[in-house]
Enzyme design. Sequence first.
Site, mmCIF file in Angstrom:
data_model
loop_
_atom_site.group_PDB
_atom_site.id
_atom_site.type_symbol
_atom_site.label_atom_id
_atom_site.label_comp_id
_atom_site.label_asym_id
_atom_site.label_seq_id
_atom_site.Cartn_x
_atom_site.Cartn_y
_atom_site.Cartn_z
ATOM 1 N N CYS A 283 15.690 18.964 23.754
ATOM 2 C CA CYS A 283 16.572 18.466 24.767
ATOM 3 C C CYS A 283 16.566 17.116 24.924
ATOM 4 C CB CYS A 283 16.675 19.594 26.053
ATOM 5 S SG CYS A 283 15.188 19.368 27.028
ATOM 6 N N THR B 10 14.985 15.473 27.577
ATOM 7 C CA THR B 10 13.575 15.081 27.978
ATOM 8 C C THR B 10 12.552 16.104 27.398
ATOM 9 O OG1 THR B 10 13.642 16.654 29.939
ATOM 10 C CG2 THR B 10 14.112 14.080 30.125
ATOM 11 N N ASP C 216 19.592 21.515 22.735
ATOM 12 C CA ASP C 216 21.025 21.363 23.369
ATOM 13 C C ASP C 216 21.656 20.399 22.980
ATOM 14 O OD1 ASP C 216 19.836 19.087 24.378
ATOM 15 O OD2 ASP C 216 20.018 19.648 26.616
ATOM 16 N N HIS D 53 -6.146 23.494 20.974
ATOM 17 C CA HIS D 53 -6.734 24.026 22.124
ATOM 18 C C HIS D 53 -6.294 25.088 22.812
ATOM 19 C CE1 HIS D 53 -9.302 20.176 22.877
ATOM 20 N NE2 HIS D 53 -9.438 20.555 21.728
ATOM 21 N N HIS E 130 -12.147 27.468 23.465
ATOM 22 C CA HIS E 130 -10.446 27.813 23.964
ATOM 23 C C HIS E 130 -9.912 29.196 24.007
ATOM 24 C CE1 HIS E 130 -10.825 23.488 23.772
ATOM 25 N NE2 HIS E 130 -11.321 23.494 22.686
HETATM 26 C C1 RB5 Z 1 21.210 17.122 29.483
HETATM 27 O O1 RB5 Z 1 21.991 16.204 29.972
HETATM 28 C C2 RB5 Z 1 19.797 17.123 29.805
HETATM 29 O O2 RB5 Z 1 19.510 17.427 31.043
HETATM 30 C C3 RB5 Z 1 18.890 17.947 29.156
HETATM 31 O O3 RB5 Z 1 18.894 17.768 27.770
HETATM 32 C C4 RB5 Z 1 17.314 18.293 29.393
HETATM 33 O O4 RB5 Z 1 17.019 16.705 29.152
HETATM 34 C C5 RB5 Z 1 16.769 18.945 30.419
HETATM 35 O O5 RB5 Z 1 15.851 19.255 30.662
#
Ligand code: RB5
Length: 144
Positions: free
Chosen positions: A66, A68, A8, A99, A134
């Site tokens: 993305c 996180t 994203d 694994h 595994h």
């Molecule tokens: C975008 O702001 C953020 O929410 C997205 O990149 C991601 O971290 C979602 O899990």
Amino acid sequence: MSIFIASDHAGYGLKQVLLKFLKDELLLDVVDLGCNSSRAVDYPDFAKLLVRNVKSDKENRGILLCGTGIGMSITANRTKGIRCALCHNAEYAKLSKEHNNSNVIAIGARFIDEDSAKEIVKAWLDADFTAGRHKKRVDLIDAD
Ligand code: RB5
């Protein structure tokens, strides 16, 4: 094996870095599924697009980015046959292949620096599923 990559807006910059790394340093072909700028988009659209491509061959691999890595991994893991590992370092990435036979990894671009992301990707691509004890566990993931 084909390698797909998608992000994203929050992962866009790191995606571009990893694309160059995969192509220029690891000499691998990679299919970039977007996004194509840091303009805001919705991560599920790109996770679903990547998952559809990865699912077309069991040797395929996918890399999702993305902010996180969490939204991408949650979305990817909704699809049967996709084993997406949210990786914080190279050891996670290696173990997720050895694994769990991960076929997709997710990286949080707001928390992982460029060098660490490259290490994660390289460790994952270098690793092989160890099967053995595994295999039964990985088979159980998709069992009804
Ligand atoms: C975008 O702001 C953020 O929410 C997205 O990149 C991601 O971290 C979602 O899990």
